[in-house]
Design a protein around this motif. Structure first.
Motif, PDB file in Angstrom:
ATOM      1  N   TYR A 100      -2.464  16.974  -8.505  1.00  0.00           N
ATOM      2  CA  TYR A 100      -3.087  18.244  -8.143  1.00  0.00           C
ATOM      3  C   TYR A 100      -4.512  18.295  -8.669  1.00  0.00           C
ATOM      4  N   SER A 101      -5.340  19.059  -7.956  1.00  0.00           N
ATOM      5  CA  SER A 101      -6.736  19.258  -8.337  1.00  0.00           C
ATOM      6  C   SER A 101      -7.041  20.744  -8.336  1.00  0.00           C
ATOM      7  N   ASP A 102      -8.111  21.104  -9.019  1.00  0.00           N
ATOM      8  CA  ASP A 102      -8.606  22.480  -8.933  1.00  0.00           C
ATOM      9  C   ASP A 102      -9.266  22.671  -7.575  1.00  0.00           C
ATOM     10  N   PRO A 103      -8.902  23.702  -6.834  1.00  0.00           N
ATOM     11  CA  PRO A 103      -9.514  23.926  -5.514  1.00  0.00           C
ATOM     12  C   PRO A 103     -10.917  24.483  -5.631  1.00  0.00           C
ATOM     13  N   LYS A 104     -11.673  24.371  -4.572  1.00  0.00           N
ATOM     14  CA  LYS A 104     -13.000  24.967  -4.529  1.00  0.00           C
ATOM     15  C   LYS A 104     -12.891  26.477  -4.666  1.00  0.00           C
ATOM     16  N   ILE A 136       0.860  -1.176   0.000  1.00  0.00           N
ATOM     17  CA  ILE A 136       0.000   0.000   0.000  1.00  0.00           C
ATOM     18  C   ILE A 136       0.901   1.232   0.000  1.00  0.00           C
ATOM     19  N   VAL A 137       0.662   2.145  -0.931  1.00  0.00           N
ATOM     20  CA  VAL A 137       1.468   3.364  -1.038  1.00  0.00           C
ATOM     21  C   VAL A 137       0.547   4.574  -0.908  1.00  0.00           C
ATOM     22  N   LEU A 138       0.819   5.414   0.088  1.00  0.00           N
ATOM     23  CA  LEU A 138       0.059   6.640   0.303  1.00  0.00           C
ATOM     24  C   LEU A 138       0.758   7.791  -0.417  1.00  0.00           C
ATOM     25  N   GLY A 139       0.022   8.507  -1.242  1.00  0.00           N
ATOM     26  CA  GLY A 139       0.581   9.634  -1.977  1.00  0.00           C
ATOM     27  C   GLY A 139      -0.022  10.954  -1.536  1.00  0.00           C
ATOM     28  N   TYR A 140       0.505  12.029  -2.108  1.00  0.00           N
ATOM     29  CA  TYR A 140       0.034  13.380  -1.774  1.00  0.00           C
ATOM     30  C   TYR A 140      -0.790  13.940  -2.929  1.00  0.00           C
ATOM     31  N   GLY A 141      -1.990  14.400  -2.607  1.00  0.00           N
ATOM     32  CA  GLY A 141      -2.846  15.054  -3.583  1.00  0.00           C
ATOM     33  C   GLY A 141      -3.058  16.499  -3.174  1.00  0.00           C
ATOM     34  N   GLY A 142      -2.416  17.418  -3.861  1.00  0.00           N
ATOM     35  CA  GLY A 142      -2.507  18.825  -3.507  1.00  0.00           C
ATOM     36  C   GLY A 142      -3.517  19.577  -4.353  1.00  0.00           C
ATOM     37  N   TYR A 143      -3.546  20.886  -4.153  1.00  0.00           N
ATOM     38  CA  TYR A 143      -4.441  21.750  -4.917  1.00  0.00           C
ATOM     39  C   TYR A 143      -3.638  22.851  -5.599  1.00  0.00           C
ATOM     40  N   GLN A 144      -4.092  23.244  -6.770  1.00  0.00           N
ATOM     41  CA  GLN A 144      -3.389  24.261  -7.534  1.00  0.00           C
ATOM     42  C   GLN A 144      -3.400  25.605  -6.799  1.00  0.00           C
ATOM     43  N   LYS A 192       7.827  22.589   2.640  1.00  0.00           N
ATOM     44  CA  LYS A 192       8.853  22.580   1.599  1.00  0.00           C
ATOM     45  C   LYS A 192       8.833  21.259   0.836  1.00  0.00           C
ATOM     46  N   LYS A 193       8.648  20.151   1.557  1.00  0.00           N
ATOM     47  CA  LYS A 193       8.598  18.844   0.900  1.00  0.00           C
ATOM     48  C   LYS A 193       7.401  18.758  -0.049  1.00  0.00           C
ATOM     49  N   PHE A 194       6.309  19.442   0.308  1.00  0.00           N
ATOM     50  CA  PHE A 194       5.111  19.440  -0.538  1.00  0.00           C
ATOM     51  C   PHE A 194       5.124  20.562  -1.571  1.00  0.00           C
ATOM     52  N   GLU A 195       6.257  21.275  -1.666  1.00  0.00           N
ATOM     53  CA  GLU A 195       6.394  22.406  -2.590  1.00  0.00           C
ATOM     54  C   GLU A 195       5.333  23.475  -2.338  1.00  0.00           C
ATOM     55  N   GLU A 196       5.088  23.742  -1.054  1.00  0.00           N
ATOM     56  CA  GLU A 196       4.105  24.752  -0.641  1.00  0.00           C
ATOM     57  C   GLU A 196       4.777  25.789   0.257  1.00  0.00           C
ATOM     58  N   LYS A 197       5.984  26.229  -0.126  1.00  0.00           N
ATOM     59  CA  LYS A 197       6.768  27.126   0.716  1.00  0.00           C
ATOM     60  C   LYS A 197       6.089  28.468   0.951  1.00  0.00           C
ATOM     61  N   ASP A 198       5.236  28.910   0.044  1.00  0.00           N
ATOM     62  CA  ASP A 198       4.587  30.213   0.208  1.00  0.00           C
ATOM     63  C   ASP A 198       3.637  30.252   1.395  1.00  0.00           C
ATOM     64  N   LEU A 199       3.248  29.071   1.916  1.00  0.00           N
ATOM     65  CA  LEU A 199       2.324  29.017   3.050  1.00  0.00           C
ATOM     66  C   LEU A 199       3.021  29.220   4.390  1.00  0.00           C
ATOM     67  N   ILE A 200       4.333  29.072   4.431  1.00  0.00           N
ATOM     68  CA  ILE A 200       5.050  29.107   5.712  1.00  0.00           C
ATOM     69  C   ILE A 200       4.865  30.444   6.412  1.00  0.00           C
ATOM     70  N   PHE A 201       4.968  31.530   5.680  1.00  0.00           N
ATOM     71  CA  PHE A 201       4.830  32.862   6.269  1.00  0.00           C
ATOM     72  C   PHE A 201       3.444  33.061   6.889  1.00  0.00           C
ATOM     73  N   ASN A 232      -7.660  30.121  -1.113  1.00  0.00           N
ATOM     74  CA  ASN A 232      -6.769  29.127  -1.703  1.00  0.00           C
ATOM     75  C   ASN A 232      -5.671  28.737  -0.728  1.00  0.00           C
ATOM     76  N   LYS A 233      -5.138  29.716  -0.006  1.00  0.00           N
ATOM     77  CA  LYS A 233      -4.106  29.416   0.991  1.00  0.00           C
ATOM     78  C   LYS A 233      -4.670  28.565   2.117  1.00  0.00           C
ATOM     79  N   ILE A 234      -5.895  28.856   2.532  1.00  0.00           N
ATOM     80  CA  ILE A 234      -6.542  28.068   3.587  1.00  0.00           C
ATOM     81  C   ILE A 234      -6.717  26.619   3.139  1.00  0.00           C
ATOM     82  N   ILE A 235      -7.204  26.436   1.912  1.00  0.00           N
ATOM     83  CA  ILE A 235      -7.433  25.089   1.384  1.00  0.00           C
ATOM     84  C   ILE A 235      -6.125  24.316   1.299  1.00  0.00           C
TER      85      ILE A 235
END
Length: 368
Positions: A251-255, A156-164, A330-339, A172-175
């Motif tokens: 990746y998916s389109d966010p709400k 069983i392999v668990l992957g990451y599904g992010g949002y654009q 950073k691992k999820f390539e979402e560095k802009d959320l850190i701030f 979008n940042k909240i999602i």
């Protein structure tokens, strides 16, 4: 009374430290991901219901994957739009596409698990890779990156599904923040040998794992949970691993509105009530300790009771959590959320409390 509240605050803070340092750090400080193609024959499974526009855009991206041996199983779950017609065109266009047509069944009306079961049974390969109709892979090596984590024991392999990303959008940042927080939890618990969920946007397992637990039969009455409830039942310390190389992401389109996203999260929270008892407790304890940490700190600050100690613990907890969330982002390539972390965390806590209260009085609506 304030003394009791103060010691309760210390206990809650310790619980938060245990989660961040004892659990979430297991993923935050893990070595960078690497992968090597194992060329395992794979069936990529996509279930769609009224997804005409999405499948037009995203199925060709799956067909273009750089992988030597894979088929694409397209499941049309009794769509009322042109989804089936689009799938039939893909079946003609791509020789490795297999089409499964699901008709409404009175016993399983509108049940995605029934449609997925038919698709899994139709799949010709022993290894299955799942994504949703509104998802697209982050690279042409998505199949390679996900299947490279399979071993004789890890089935069983668990992957990451992010949002654009959407520029200049707080929603979008909240999602995206809520998505990485969820991923940090299920990746970290998998690393410590307690896997409890995965996401259907990016999930892989060997077909025998499906039949070992009789498919979805034990939770077929729950309209959602074809991904997380299955993993909650089938995943163990020995058979589960994670894929976190950027090439393995989808990746998916966010709400587009808060209401749409809120209703989506209501469904997810309602499904979690069917998890194993330990998993319900650990999730409930984490979220309740988050809320109580802030409420008790505010109360103690208001009365200036041991405020220097409270401030020190408050800042220490934030420093630790910020570092761990930041490394994971950073691992999820979402560095802009850190701030934005302090603001986003408060929004998520308030939203979770709102969801909990709302779900008490009404049931969320599931699959289309």
């Amino acid at each position: 009374m304030l003394t009791i509240i103060f010691f309760f605050f210390i206990a809650i803070t310790i619980i938060q430290f245990l989660y961040y340092l004892g659990i979430f750090s297991k993923f935050a400080f893990i070595a960078p991901a690497t992968f090597t193609s194992k060329k395992i024959p794979v069936s990529v499974i996509v279930c769609a219901k009224n997804e005409e526009e999405n499948v037009k855009k995203y199925i060709p991206l799956l067909a273009e994957q750089n992988y030597p041996d894979f088929e694409i199983v397209l499941i049309d779950d009794a769509s009322s739009d042109e989804t089936l017609e689009v799938f039939e065109q893909f079946e003609i266009l791509y020789p490795n596409v297999r089409l499964v047509k699901v008709k409404n069944n009175e016993a399983f009306w509108g049940n995605k698990k029934y449609a997925l079961t038919l698709g899994i049974k139709a799949a010709k390969k022993e290894y299955l890779l799942f994504t949703d109709a509104d998802c697209f892979p982050n690279s042409k090596d998505w199949i390679t990156a996900m299947t490279s984590q399979f071993t004789l024991n890890k089935t069983i392999v668990l992957g990451y599904g992010g949002y654009q990303k959407r520029e200049r959008s707080l929603l979008n940042k909240i999602i995206r923040f809520e998505t990485i927080l969820t991923a940090i939890q299920y990746f970290s618990w998998a690393k410590v040998g307690k896997p409890y969920m995965g996401v259907g946007r990016n999930l892989a397992y060997k077909k025998e794992e499906f039949f070992n637990v009789n498919g979805f039969i034990n939770h077929i009455q729950v309209r959602s949970g074809d991904d997380d409830l299955f993993i909650n039942e089938a995943a163990t310390k020995t058979n589960t691993t994670i894929a976190y190389a950027p090439e393995s992401f989808t990746y998916s389109d966010p709400k587009e509105t808060y209401k749409e996203w809120f209703n989506q999260k209501r469904r997810h929270v309602a499904t979690a009530s069917h998890y194993k008892l330990f998993d319900q407790i650990q999730l409930g304890l984490f979220y309740s300790s988050q809320l109580l940490f802030f409420l008790l700190a505010i109360l103690l600050f208001a009365f200036q009771f041991q405020w220097m100690i409270v401030l020190g613990l408050f800042l220490l907890r934030y420093l630790i959590s910020w570092i761990i969330i930041g490394n994971s982002a950073k691992k999820f390539e979402e560095k802009d959320l850190i701030f934005w972390y302090p603001v986003l965390e408060l929004v998520i806590i308030c939203t979770q409390m709102n969801i909990f209260i709302t779900n008490i009085f009404s049931k969320p609506v599931h699959w289309k």
